[in-house]
Scaffold this active site. Structure first.
Site, mmCIF file in Angstrom:
data_model
loop_
_atom_site.group_PDB
_atom_site.id
_atom_site.type_symbol
_atom_site.label_atom_id
_atom_site.label_comp_id
_atom_site.label_asym_id
_atom_site.label_seq_id
_atom_site.Cartn_x
_atom_site.Cartn_y
_atom_site.Cartn_z
ATOM 1 N N CYS A 126 -3.783 -6.087 12.339
ATOM 2 C CA CYS A 126 -3.283 -6.004 13.711
ATOM 3 C C CYS A 126 -3.771 -7.195 14.529
ATOM 4 C CB CYS A 126 -3.766 -4.693 14.334
ATOM 5 S SG CYS A 126 -2.826 -4.149 15.755
ATOM 6 N N CYS A 170 3.898 -0.597 15.530
ATOM 7 C CA CYS A 170 2.561 -0.580 16.126
ATOM 8 C C CYS A 170 2.662 -0.919 17.605
ATOM 9 C CB CYS A 170 1.658 -1.587 15.407
ATOM 10 S SG CYS A 170 0.094 -1.884 16.263
ATOM 11 N N GLY A 206 -7.667 3.662 -15.857
ATOM 12 C CA GLY A 206 -7.418 5.006 -15.347
ATOM 13 C C GLY A 206 -8.322 6.082 -15.913
ATOM 14 N N CYS A 230 -1.838 0.068 14.342
ATOM 15 C CA CYS A 230 -2.191 -0.256 12.960
ATOM 16 C C CYS A 230 -3.555 0.331 12.599
ATOM 17 C CB CYS A 230 -2.312 -1.767 12.768
ATOM 18 S SG CYS A 230 -0.755 -2.634 12.783
ATOM 19 N N CYS A 266 0.777 -4.604 18.085
ATOM 20 C CA CYS A 266 1.243 -5.857 17.486
ATOM 21 C C CYS A 266 2.703 -5.791 17.056
ATOM 22 C CB CYS A 266 0.364 -6.248 16.290
ATOM 23 S SG CYS A 266 0.726 -5.301 14.801
#
Lengths: 300, 194, 367
Positions: free
Chosen positions: A276, A245, A36, A270, A248
């Site tokens: 997808c 979606c 980080g 998506c 899909c």
């Protein structure tokens, strides 16, 4: 096109010279050892504009080897113009195998998304980062923010987030939502939607972040605690979508809104194109989709 | 005596780096070294490969007494300069069996720049079979066992002191003639060897 | 039926092909040559070399042609090329005191050793369009005078220094090598060497605006042009193995030394201070602007209160580079629909909550 290909002849493997790679590699090792923390590095001028992924490209170029399989996505999609351009860059300069399949890739360079598929231990996710400093929108000065990180003084950030709650009832930050890494450094996850934040936590894959213009590299090692900043009375909540979606039928993926006409018509699909496509290939069908992907004909 | 460099510098350096990167990303895990070069070096082929891959004129290195002879070879191949001061070195090389290990003597970084610290490469005979310690931290799912033979008796105490300086501190890369193992400052020893 | 948009490799390839076509323009018009750019747009070449930090007229001309005259794009091409060049070492410090002068003016002395040399300048031209230039035709040959090989052009600041009225340049410290921000990321506070390097590569427009702001009271420091000189300087390179110094050739430089007031302090008497500007080629505006900003950035060192943008080191050095700036500004045209979607969802939610709150508070209105 032949003229462009010609131009790359004579450049080193993966474009960067070896001295530059060493400098970046040293920064990457420090970044991994201090999760980080933003390691300054002598970012080079790349043959693409600052802000267009030069940090990610430098990190990828420094780690890439001939046996790697590279995937490049922008907004979750393999076929967005900048993703295509960066993928071509590495095809030309490193000659590595590229793929759109998340599972097949060993190195995935991304802008603004984390793939939906769960990443594995042998994979490295490289993020393109525009503004690596999570405190930058509170304090523009590097000299100040560096001190705040040194002291782990993140009160300012909490105050700011709490002001949102006081004013709006919730934190009004939807992307680049700050996280705390390994209990120590507050880190900018790059402008991924906060929907993706939980995927960083305890991910099996190494996550590397490259900010070229701002000259910073940082990292999250595998299996590292990554906590989105929140408050006991206002816990972090990832974005949820109200519909599946349209292509899909996925209910657990991040969706792009697509305007379909000028009468208010819209659909949600998506953002992760590979996710997808593979769902449709498996036979999942959404409200406006067809079983077999890809679709070749537009409807009336 | 002059030793050869890598057969294929670009690819060998990449492979060496990737192994070290993975070693620091997964502390305590024994990983095959990416490349080996120059068996006859006092550094051994793996530490030497790391030196040739990560050092250049922009950094300085320190050699523990047992490795003093390696100076000319490293300088020749990398352009890096040796320093007498451990707290001036970006990289340091130590033989565990022959040199004293004092982690506090190296550069620890500063609160503003904890990255300005020494990475210590430690040559060992083996990475397994020693008294077991349990380690935890970033890069480790749950816990992992560390069994490096021949660590000094006060190693756990030194490592706890190193952890106490976090996010400052040194990072260690243990190497044999075949393998590498990383121990970044973020790793904690939670159960000491008995 | 819906078909997802494909960004497509073909679209990119075709766009680039179209770009090449547009670059060429009307094919009945003769193609411009890089030599023509070098010779006839020479000040554009100078700017590209300066901000590209690479002294190569031919490459700069090529970059200008490739960039269709967009100088920032040309600078970008040069920078990206420059990064890939190996480094053999560092030249000896250039001695601008030994410059083969083509222009040299001072605004502080009416006459001085070597004299005022106007040289090729736009100064005192009346800015009237010269329609004769639209047609082709050779201009009159320049007036010449015998070269005085003995002529000596001491630097004006050195002349002032003889009376100890201006601060001394700090002596070079061999133990402290000159910084290089292309090899080490810039950290703050930055020393003057790094600041000058940053400014020397900085965007001319940015330097000009900042320099201008110091004249209008935002960090006022009372400048005089001690001297502007332009001409050729030899570049020498020391080969330690051979123990000799060889000449690599010469470069054209523009140097500006501003002389600024300093009221003195408890420990120091009043004296003049310096602002320094240097540029490849003939780039007078950028050398002058640079010297104003350099002086403004020395506020801390000279005990001046820092309250204006040009005195703010972090602000100036972080925003001076036009390649960084243009990249980040222009990146906004990349797709952002993932973030935008996140913002849309939040906005819709906040508006729903707003409506709900208002109807709660005004039940009669809701009915």
């Amino acid at each position: 096109m032949s003229r462009t290909a010609e131009n790359y002849r004579g450049y080193n493997f993966a474009y960067l010279d070896e001295q530059t790679k060493r400098m970046i590699r040293r920064a990457i090792l420090k970044a991994i050892a201090i999760p980080g923390y933003q390691v300054p590095f002598a970012s080079r001028e790349m043959p693409m504009p600052y802000g267009w992924g030069t940090g990610g490209v430098q990190v990828t170029a420094a780690i890439l080897g001939p046996s790697d399989v590279l995937k490049v996505i922008d907004q979750g999609a393999d076929d967005t113009t900048n993703a295509v351009s960066i993928r071509q860059f590495f095809e030309k300069t490193a000659g590595v195998e590229t793929t759109t399949e998340t599972e097949k890739a060993t190195v995935i360079q991304t802008r603004h998304r984390i793939p939906e598929a769960k990443l594995q231990g042998h994979q490295v996710l490289v993020y393109q980062v525009p503004i690596p400093e999570p405190l930058r929108f509170l304090e523009p000065r590097e000299t100040e923010t560096r001190t705040l990180h040194a002291l782990a003084e993140y009160g300012l950030m909490h105050v700011r987030l709490y002001e949102d709650i006081a004013q709006h009832g919730h934190i009004a930050k939807t992307y680049d939502y700050p996280v705390l890494v390994a209990h120590r450094y507050v880190m900018a996850p790059s402008p991924i939607p906060k929907f993706d934040n939980p995927k960083m936590h305890e991910s099996a894959a190494l996550q590397l972040f490259g900010a070229g213009r701002e000259k910073r590299i940082y990292a999250i090692p595998p299996h590292t605690k990554v906590v989105s900043l929140d408050f006991e009375d206002h816990p972090f909540e990832a974005t949820k979508f109200e519909q599946p979606c349209a292509l899909c039928g996925a209910t657990d993926s991040y969706l792009d809104e697509v305007i379909t006409d000028d009468k208010g018509g819209r659909m949600f699909v998506c953002s992760d194109t590979h996710h997808c496509e593979s769902r449709r290939a498996e036979g999942h069908v959404g409200r406006l989709g067809t079983p077999a992907a890809p679709v070749t004909e537009a409807a009336e | 005596m002059s030793l050869a460099g890598f057969d294929n510098p670009v690819l060998d350096q990449q492979a060496t780096f990737r192994a070290v990167m993975q070693a620091l990303a997964e502390p305590g895990r024994i990983l095959p070294a990416g490349a080996r070069v120059g068996d006859a070096s006092p550094l051994g082929p793996v530490a030497r490969a790391i030196a040739l891959s990560l050092l250049d004129f922009e950094v300085q290195f320190h050699l523990a007494p047992s490795l003093a002879e390696a100076e000319g070879d490293i300088t020749f191949h990398t352009g890096s300069r040796r320093t007498d001061r451990r707290d001036d070195a970006e990289f340091a090389f130590v033989t565990l069996a022959r040199d004293a290990l004092d982690l506090a003597a190296y550069a620890q970084g500063t609160p503003d720049y904890p990255d300005r610290s020494t990475t210590v490469i430690i040559k060992v005979e083996s990475l397994a079979g020693g008294p077991a310690m349990t380690i935890r931290g970033p890069g480790i799912a749950g816990t992992r066992r560390l069994e490096i033979p021949g660590l000094p008796a006060d190693f756990a105490a030194q490592w706890a002191a190193n952890a106490g300086r976090a996010p400052l501190g040194v990072d260690l890369i243990f190497v044999t003639n075949e393998a590498v193992l990383g121990l970044p400052r973020s790793t904690r020893i939670i159960e000491e060897a008995r | 039926m819906y078909v997802a948009v494909k960004g497509g490799e073909r679209a990119i390839a075709n766009a680039h092909r179209l770009l090449e076509h547009e670059r060429r323009g009307d094919r009945n018009v003769p193609e411009i040559g890089t030599e023509q750019i070098d010779q006839q747009l020479s000040l554009a070449v100078d700017r590209v070399m300066s901000e590209g930090s690479l002294y190569d007229r031919g490459l700069a001309a090529l970059a200008i042609k490739q960039a269709r005259g967009d100088l920032i794009e040309a600078i970008f091409l040069i920078r990206a090329y420059r990064t890939t060049l190996p480094r053999f070492g560092f030249s000896q410090p250039l001695d601008t005191g030994r410059m083969a002068i083509r222009r040299r003016i001072s605004s502080t002395y009416k006459d001085l050793p070597g004299g005022q040399v106007l040289g090729p300048t736009f100064d005192y031209t009346h800015r009237l369009l010269d329609f004769a230039l639209a047609a082709e035709g050779d201009p009159a040959a320049p007036v010449t005078a015998p070269v005085d090989t003995e002529a000596h052009f001491p630097r004006v600041t050195d002349l002032i220094a003889q009376d100890d009225l201006i601060e001394r340049n700090p002596p070079a410290d061999p133990a402290k090598p000159v910084g290089d921000l292309t090899r080490e990321p810039l950290a703050f506070p930055a020393d003057r060497d790094l600041r000058l390097q940053n400014l020397a590569r900085g965007d001319e427009g940015f330097l000009l605006a900042l320099g201008y702001s110091t004249q209008r009271g935002y960090g006022r420091n009372h400048p005089f042009v001690g001297e502007i000189r332009m001409g050729e300087v030899e570049v020498e390179f020391e080969i330690p193995e051979l123990g000799l110094t060889v000449s690599l050739g010469e470069v054209t430089l523009t140097e500006c030394q501003m002389v600024n007031q300093f009221k003195g302090s408890l420990t120091e008497p009043a004296k003049f201070t310096r602002g320094y500007g240097l540029s490849f080629g003939h780039c007078e505006r950028r050398a002058m602007s640079m010297s104003l900003v350099d002086r403004a950035l020395r506020a801390d060192e000279l005990g001046e209160e820092r309250k204006s943008p040009a005195q703010d080191e972090e602000f100036v050095l972080s925003h001076s580079d036009n390649i960084q700036a243009t990249g980040f500004v222009e990146h906004l045209k990349l797709p952002h629909y993932v973030d935008f979607q996140a913002e849309l969802a939040l906005l819709r939610q906040m508006r729903r909550e707003f409506t709900a709150r208002n109807s709660d508070h005004h039940p009669e209105a809701a009915e």
